[in-house]
Structures are given as structure tokens and as C-alpha cells.
Design an enzyme around this catalytic site. Sequence first.
Site, PDB file in Angstrom:
ATOM      1  N   LYS A  36      60.465  36.001 -22.405  1.00 29.72           N
ATOM      2  CA  LYS A  36      60.093  36.275 -23.790  1.00 29.72           C
ATOM      3  C   LYS A  36      60.039  37.782 -24.039  1.00 29.72           C
ATOM      4  O   LYS A  36      60.112  38.584 -23.102  1.00 29.72           O
ATOM      5  CB  LYS A  36      58.736  35.647 -24.103  1.00 29.72           C
ATOM      6  CG  LYS A  36      57.582  36.222 -23.304  1.00 29.72           C
ATOM      7  CD  LYS A  36      56.273  35.528 -23.619  1.00 29.72           C
ATOM      8  CE  LYS A  36      55.124  36.139 -22.806  1.00 29.72           C
ATOM      9  NZ  LYS A  36      53.829  35.509 -23.128  1.00 29.72           N
ATOM     10  N   ARG A 134      42.893  29.571 -26.166  1.00 30.61           N
ATOM     11  CA  ARG A 134      43.937  29.789 -27.179  1.00 30.61           C
ATOM     12  C   ARG A 134      44.624  28.456 -27.435  1.00 30.61           C
ATOM     13  O   ARG A 134      43.971  27.455 -27.743  1.00 30.61           O
ATOM     14  CB  ARG A 134      44.920  30.855 -26.693  1.00 30.61           C
ATOM     15  CG  ARG A 134      44.301  32.207 -26.378  1.00 30.61           C
ATOM     16  CD  ARG A 134      45.346  33.259 -26.033  1.00 30.61           C
ATOM     17  NE  ARG A 134      46.349  32.761 -25.115  1.00 30.61           N
ATOM     18  CZ  ARG A 134      47.305  33.487 -24.573  1.00 30.61           C
ATOM     19  NH1 ARG A 134      47.400  34.761 -24.886  1.00 30.61           N
ATOM     20  NH2 ARG A 134      48.187  32.971 -23.734  1.00 30.61           N
ATOM     21  N   TYR A 264      52.065  69.862 -31.476  1.00 32.99           N
ATOM     22  CA  TYR A 264      51.177  69.671 -32.624  1.00 32.99           C
ATOM     23  C   TYR A 264      49.711  69.858 -32.231  1.00 32.99           C
ATOM     24  O   TYR A 264      49.272  69.413 -31.166  1.00 32.99           O
ATOM     25  CB  TYR A 264      51.338  68.264 -33.186  1.00 32.99           C
ATOM     26  CG  TYR A 264      52.619  68.032 -33.961  1.00 32.99           C
ATOM     27  CD1 TYR A 264      52.914  68.772 -35.096  1.00 32.99           C
ATOM     28  CD2 TYR A 264      53.515  67.052 -33.547  1.00 32.99           C
ATOM     29  CE1 TYR A 264      54.083  68.547 -35.807  1.00 32.99           C
ATOM     30  CE2 TYR A 264      54.685  66.811 -34.255  1.00 32.99           C
ATOM     31  CZ  TYR A 264      54.961  67.566 -35.381  1.00 32.99           C
ATOM     32  OH  TYR A 264      56.117  67.335 -36.073  1.00 32.99           O
ATOM     33  N   MET A 312      56.917  62.172 -32.063  1.00 37.25           N
ATOM     34  CA  MET A 312      57.677  60.951 -32.257  1.00 37.25           C
ATOM     35  C   MET A 312      58.901  60.895 -31.358  1.00 37.25           C
ATOM     36  O   MET A 312      59.235  59.836 -30.811  1.00 37.25           O
ATOM     37  CB  MET A 312      58.093  60.800 -33.725  1.00 37.25           C
ATOM     38  CG  MET A 312      58.796  59.487 -34.023  1.00 37.25           C
ATOM     39  SD  MET A 312      59.253  59.301 -35.766  1.00 37.25           S
ATOM     40  CE  MET A 312      57.652  59.221 -36.554  1.00 37.25           C
TER      41      MET A 312
END
Length: 371
Positions: A36, A134, A264, A312
Site C-alpha cells: 500500500k 480501529r 531562513y 521547500m
Amino acid sequence: MTGGWTRVEVDLGAVRHNARTLSEAAGGAGLIAVVKSDGYGHGAVPVARAVTEAGAAALAVVAVDEARELRQAGLDGPILLLGPLAGEGWREALDLDLDLTVWTAAGVGAAAAAGAHHPDPPRVHLKLDTGMGRLGARPEDVPALAGAAAEERVRVVGLMTHFACADETAGENAGFMREQMIRFRATAADLGARFPEAVQHAANSAATLRDATTACGAVRCGIALYGCDPFHEDPVARGLRPAMRWVSRISQIKTVRSRESVGYGRRWRAARGAVVATVPVGYGDGYARALGGRAEALVGGRRVPVIGAVSMNQIALDLGPEGGGEVGDEVVLLGAQGDERITAEELARHRDSINYEIVCAVGPRLARVYL
């Protein structure tokens, strides 16, 4: 954009090795290989082919879209759908010839209705909640689930549960896996008499490697297939081979003087003169912002610190006062270079997370190269 400077290498030989290691640990029980979330970030189709070659009895996914991708790639063996279905999803799952996981009488009925026009009854695995809390039928719901499965036009081929704490070998939760196993065996014994062809499966990667008696008829393994340790320690010590190697290259090198800053927020300031390398990867690619100032990378076979804030698409490395790198040199973010290794478990500790999240988070836009 990384522009091809950053890529993910996936060692399919390692995946095959890990599949065989898990099969051996399971003592002959069938291996249901969980692929998955795009094979935990490694690529579902190549991984599925590799584990099938290594003898996996079945594959497992969480969504119909994931199963469709495998079928379109020509993987025609058993696939277990672990997640929920709704609407037309039931019919599509059966059209893809999937085994379905159900945990309510209503789910059994929906499977039967969707399969009304199929020549063979839908194959279902009944999921029991033995303590995970769950998906799964609680003890009081099992009679209705079993009754529906016996009355409706379905074929019960599996009985399953999922462990909550198999990776915890110390502390108050250490014994909970065995407690769940006792509950599962008790319920599965009754259901097994009613559905004699149903294969029982409970063990995940941690349970398989921790206690072979949890194997039952099959094991469902995910994280260890990819060479990550389910106990969050060194996978190599457990005979696993990490399959993912995440690499980039140095895009610029500059000398930073004492007290000058990088990145930054000026989170890092040079305490001395240093040679700083910029690398085109960042949180947009899955390299978490929390790793800034904590993690290390490999350059020329040595560890160097990641400094300042992760951007980023950029990070910075302190190569030290003498440097020791050039533009275009390989940088290893995850994996081995020379005698050094950066593991998913190490990165997970730096961001107070788990190795699952590290490999799953690696951005899909990064090219995968299969070895």
C-alpha cells in the site's frame, strides 16, 4: 524543482532478500506482502513483482486504485484489499478479482450484492478487533458477522486481526500482543470450525520477527519488506537490507565567514569560518523541516551536519573549515556511502517520528531508479 539532481534508488534485490527473511521467520506460513501507499514510497509495482518473485503468496493494498494499478501492470495473483468500500467500489473490487476485508454484517451483505452477477461468490476475510480499536468486529459483533457470512453468497477465505503493540518489547504494552493473540485464537477457533477453508492471519512485520508462534497460516508484512526495522533499531542487526537510497548532489559551495548566517530565520550562524554546500532537496520533496539542525548527510563517505532551516527545495550542509566537496558531488540523505549509513530509523528519531513516515514521505515527483 530538483531538475534531476535528486533521485531515489530502490534495491529490488534487497526487497527480495527481506521477503525471504520474513518467510523464513514465519516458519512456512504464507507471506502476504503489503504494498500500500505506493509500496511505502518505494514503488508498488516494482516491489510487488520483486516480492512475488521471492515467493510471496499474496499482495495487500488499502484502496481499489492501488489494486487497479497492480492489475494493469499484469500482476494477476491474489490481492487482499484491506480498506473500506462504498458504492460502486464493491463492484469494481470484484471486477479486479480482489479478496475483500469485511467486519460488519452490512459489509458482508454489500459484498454479496455486488457479486450477484459474478459466477463465483466474493472471497472475504472477516476482520476481528482484538484490541487495536480501529476496523474490525468487536466480540459482541462477531455472531452477527459470522451469521451473515454463513447466510449470504460469499466465500470466507480468511480470518484476521491486527496487533496494536507488536513492536513494543518492554514496558506496560509488552504483553499486549500475546493478549490479543489469545483473544484471536479463541474466536478464530469457533469461526474456523464454521469456515474451514479460512486462512488465519494476524502477524505484521514486528510480530513475525518477534514471535513465530503468531504466524498462524499467513503473515501480513509491510515495513520490514523495505528493510526498515519494525522495532525502530538498526535493521541490519535483524538481517534486513534497507532498500531505499535517497541521493542528491551539491549545487553550490561557498565559504561563510564567522558570525554569518545561512537560511531562513538565520537559525544557523557560523561560529567559525566554514565551507557550506547547498543541495537541491527540501520539505517539498519529503525532507522534513524538522531535520534542519538535527540530521546529517553523507558527502565523500563522511557525515556532515544539515544546518539552518530546511527550505521547500533546498538544504545546506556544513562541510567544515576545510571543505572537502565539489559541485556535482553525490550527497546521501538516506542510505549508505562508503562505510557510513544514514538510516530511516535515525531520521525518524530526529523528527520524533517512525521509519514508516520517513520512507512514505519521499516525494513522488522524485525519479525512482530500480536496481
